[in-house]
Design an enzyme around this catalytic site. Structure first.
Site, short mmCIF file in Angstrom:
data_model
loop_
_atom_site.label_atom_id
_atom_site.label_comp_id
_atom_site.label_asym_id
_atom_site.label_seq_id
_atom_site.Cartn_x
_atom_site.Cartn_y
_atom_site.Cartn_z
N LYS A 67 0.81 -1.21 0.00
CA LYS A 67 0.00 0.00 0.00
C LYS A 67 0.85 1.27 0.00
O LYS A 67 0.32 2.36 -0.21
CB LYS A 67 -0.95 0.00 1.20
CG LYS A 67 -1.98 -1.13 1.15
CD LYS A 67 -2.92 -1.07 2.34
CE LYS A 67 -3.96 -2.19 2.28
NZ LYS A 67 -4.87 -2.16 3.44
N GLY A 88 -2.78 -13.22 -6.59
CA GLY A 88 -4.07 -13.86 -6.36
C GLY A 88 -5.12 -12.92 -5.82
O GLY A 88 -6.04 -13.36 -5.13
N ARG A 90 -8.33 -10.11 -6.09
CA ARG A 90 -9.52 -9.97 -6.92
C ARG A 90 -9.21 -9.02 -8.08
O ARG A 90 -8.33 -8.15 -7.97
CB ARG A 90 -10.68 -9.44 -6.09
CG ARG A 90 -11.21 -10.49 -5.12
CD ARG A 90 -12.08 -9.88 -4.05
NE ARG A 90 -13.37 -9.45 -4.56
CZ ARG A 90 -14.31 -8.87 -3.79
NH1 ARG A 90 -14.06 -8.65 -2.51
NH2 ARG A 90 -15.45 -8.51 -4.32
N GLY A 130 -15.72 -15.76 -2.72
CA GLY A 130 -15.96 -17.20 -2.79
C GLY A 130 -14.79 -17.99 -2.26
O GLY A 130 -13.72 -17.44 -1.97
N HIS A 131 -15.01 -19.28 -2.12
CA HIS A 131 -13.96 -20.22 -1.74
C HIS A 131 -14.09 -21.45 -2.63
O HIS A 131 -15.02 -21.57 -3.44
CB HIS A 131 -14.06 -20.59 -0.26
CG HIS A 131 -13.49 -19.57 0.67
ND1 HIS A 131 -12.15 -19.24 0.68
CD2 HIS A 131 -14.08 -18.77 1.61
CE1 HIS A 131 -11.93 -18.31 1.59
NE2 HIS A 131 -13.08 -18.00 2.16
N ILE A 133 -15.22 -24.37 -2.36
CA ILE A 133 -16.51 -25.06 -2.44
C ILE A 133 -17.48 -24.34 -3.37
O ILE A 133 -18.29 -24.95 -4.07
CB ILE A 133 -17.11 -25.23 -1.03
CG1 ILE A 133 -18.28 -26.21 -1.06
CG2 ILE A 133 -17.52 -23.88 -0.42
CD1 ILE A 133 -18.78 -26.61 0.33
N ASP A 161 -8.98 -25.28 -5.23
CA ASP A 161 -7.75 -24.58 -4.86
C ASP A 161 -6.52 -25.18 -5.53
O ASP A 161 -5.70 -24.45 -6.09
CB ASP A 161 -7.55 -24.62 -3.34
CG ASP A 161 -8.36 -23.55 -2.62
OD1 ASP A 161 -8.91 -22.67 -3.29
OD2 ASP A 161 -8.44 -23.61 -1.38
#
Length: 383
Positions: A67, A88, A90, A130-131, A133, A161
């Site tokens: 940052k 990784g 978003r 999300g994850h 699953i 994953d």
């Protein structure tokens, strides 16, 4: 480092799950992976757990506050001599930091820019949280996992994953790096766990197209629907795994289980008979312990194995002989895979303390002692 990827340099922006898994695979096979970590580490991985953070093994570590306005300059300096970068976040986060593909490809036009997300860089769900699953639910994979008539069962976080995420990213990075070495042009590797997990189900889609797969759980050839491809509880409470698909293996299963002369088991490929035959086979397996069954099938090619716990898997003679697991600083973990005959990887190295290599990495990137001291004074780098 030794291994097939020796000489390749990857900058990894620290994350969780699939990104680190891809970085571990590349590092295991000799790539120099420099992990850019947040000062103080990841709140989900406390410093006390660092030796057990297996996915972070074999890296060098620089602690950098992304940052900080000066952080982008540090990353760009590192990227100048790198073959690839992994991140990784978003979609849009790296762009807001001044570190998007356009920013870094301007510095290094041959860079393989790896982006690991759940939903991908585009599409109406790109910004959703999300994850694992959730990703395998949307790709159609989770729907097929579970017992007949039951609910879908989460297969840990292995298919999204790691199988559909980290391994796909590692493959994509190598493909992009090979292309860049031929063309001189880098590119973005858009790796989404929805895409990757869908790809893992390619054979199932093929079965479906041939009319060999029903879109229901626990009624098909490879999902526990048959009596000859499933797991069974034994007298001791343990389980055995049966995979006797081919006629010779099925014959061996019947022979050792004492079912050769039972005509009911002649109907191997009759779905209507599978539930009854499965119940009968379960009764047979309850007559002995798991290890007794494993011993009984030891000399017969019936595709039956004991279902092992993690410690049992570590200690099994076959895995021990192949050194499938290694112990590093007291932590048992899977060894690098796959095995290459001419360029085998060296033993993995334990995770470095966060920021342990900050000064050395900065010096290699062209920062002199005064510049490094200034970055440290301003709180840009740590370690």
């Amino acid at each position: 480092m030794t291994g097939a990827l020796s000489g390749i340099r990857i900058i990894e922006i620290a994350g969780l799950g699939p990104g680190p898994f891809a970085g571990m695979m590349l590092a295991d096979h000799g790539a120099e992976v420099i992990c850019v970590e947040r000062p103080g580490g990841n709140p989900l991985q406390p410093a006390s757990g660092r030796p057990a953070d297996i996915l972070s093994r074999s890296r060098r570590s620089i602690a950098l506050d992304l940052k900080s306005p000066q952080a982008a300059g540090v990353i760009k300096a590192l990227v100048k001599t790198a073959d690839g970068l992994i991140e990784g976040f978003r979609p849009g986060v790296m762009e807001r930091l001044g570190l998007g593909p356009d920013d870094l490809l301007a510095v290094n036009p041959a860079l393989a820019y790896g982006r690991m997300t759940g939903w991908g860089q585009t599409g109406p769900w790109a910004q959703r949280v999300g994850h694992d699953i959730n990703y395998i639910a949307l790709s159609g994979v989770l729907h097929g996992i579970g017992e007949k008539g039951g609910r879908p069962i989460a297969p840990q976080n292995l298919l999204g994953d790691f199988g559909g995420g980290g391994m796909m990213l590692a493959f994509g990075m190598l493909a992009a790096i090979l292309s860049a070495r031929t063309t001189g042009r880098g590119q973005v590797v858009d790796c989404a766990m929805t895409d990757g997990s869908a790809l893992l189900s390619a054979i199932t889609w093929g079965f479906r197209a041939q009319g060999l797969w029903r879109d229901k759980r626990g009624v098909n050839l490879l999902d526990g629907g048959t009596h000859f491809y499933d797991t069974y509880r034994t007298r001791c409470g343990g389980h055995v795994a049966v995979g006797a698909i081919e006629p010779a293996f099925y014959a061996a299963l019947r022979r050792v289980a004492g079912l050769t002369d039972d005509p009911a088991f002649d109907a191997q490929m009759s779905p209507a008979d599978w539930p009854v035959l499965k119940a009968r086979l379960q009764d047979v397996f309850l007559t002995r312990t798991r290890d007794e069954w494993a011993e009984a099938f030891e000399a017969d090619a019936a595709c039956l194995t004991p279902v092992l716990s993690m410690p049992e898997a570590r200690d099994h003679p076959h895995n021990a002989a192949r050194q499938t697991f290694v112990t590093l600083d007291g932590i048992t973990q899977p060894a690098p895979a796959p095995r290459l005959s001419q360029t085998p990887p060296g033993p993995p190295r334990a995770p470095r303390p966060i920021g342990a290599d900050t000064d050395a990495i900065l010096a290699e990137a062209g920062f002199d002692a005064e510049a490094i001291a200034a970055l440290r004074h301003d709180g840009v780098v740590h370690g």
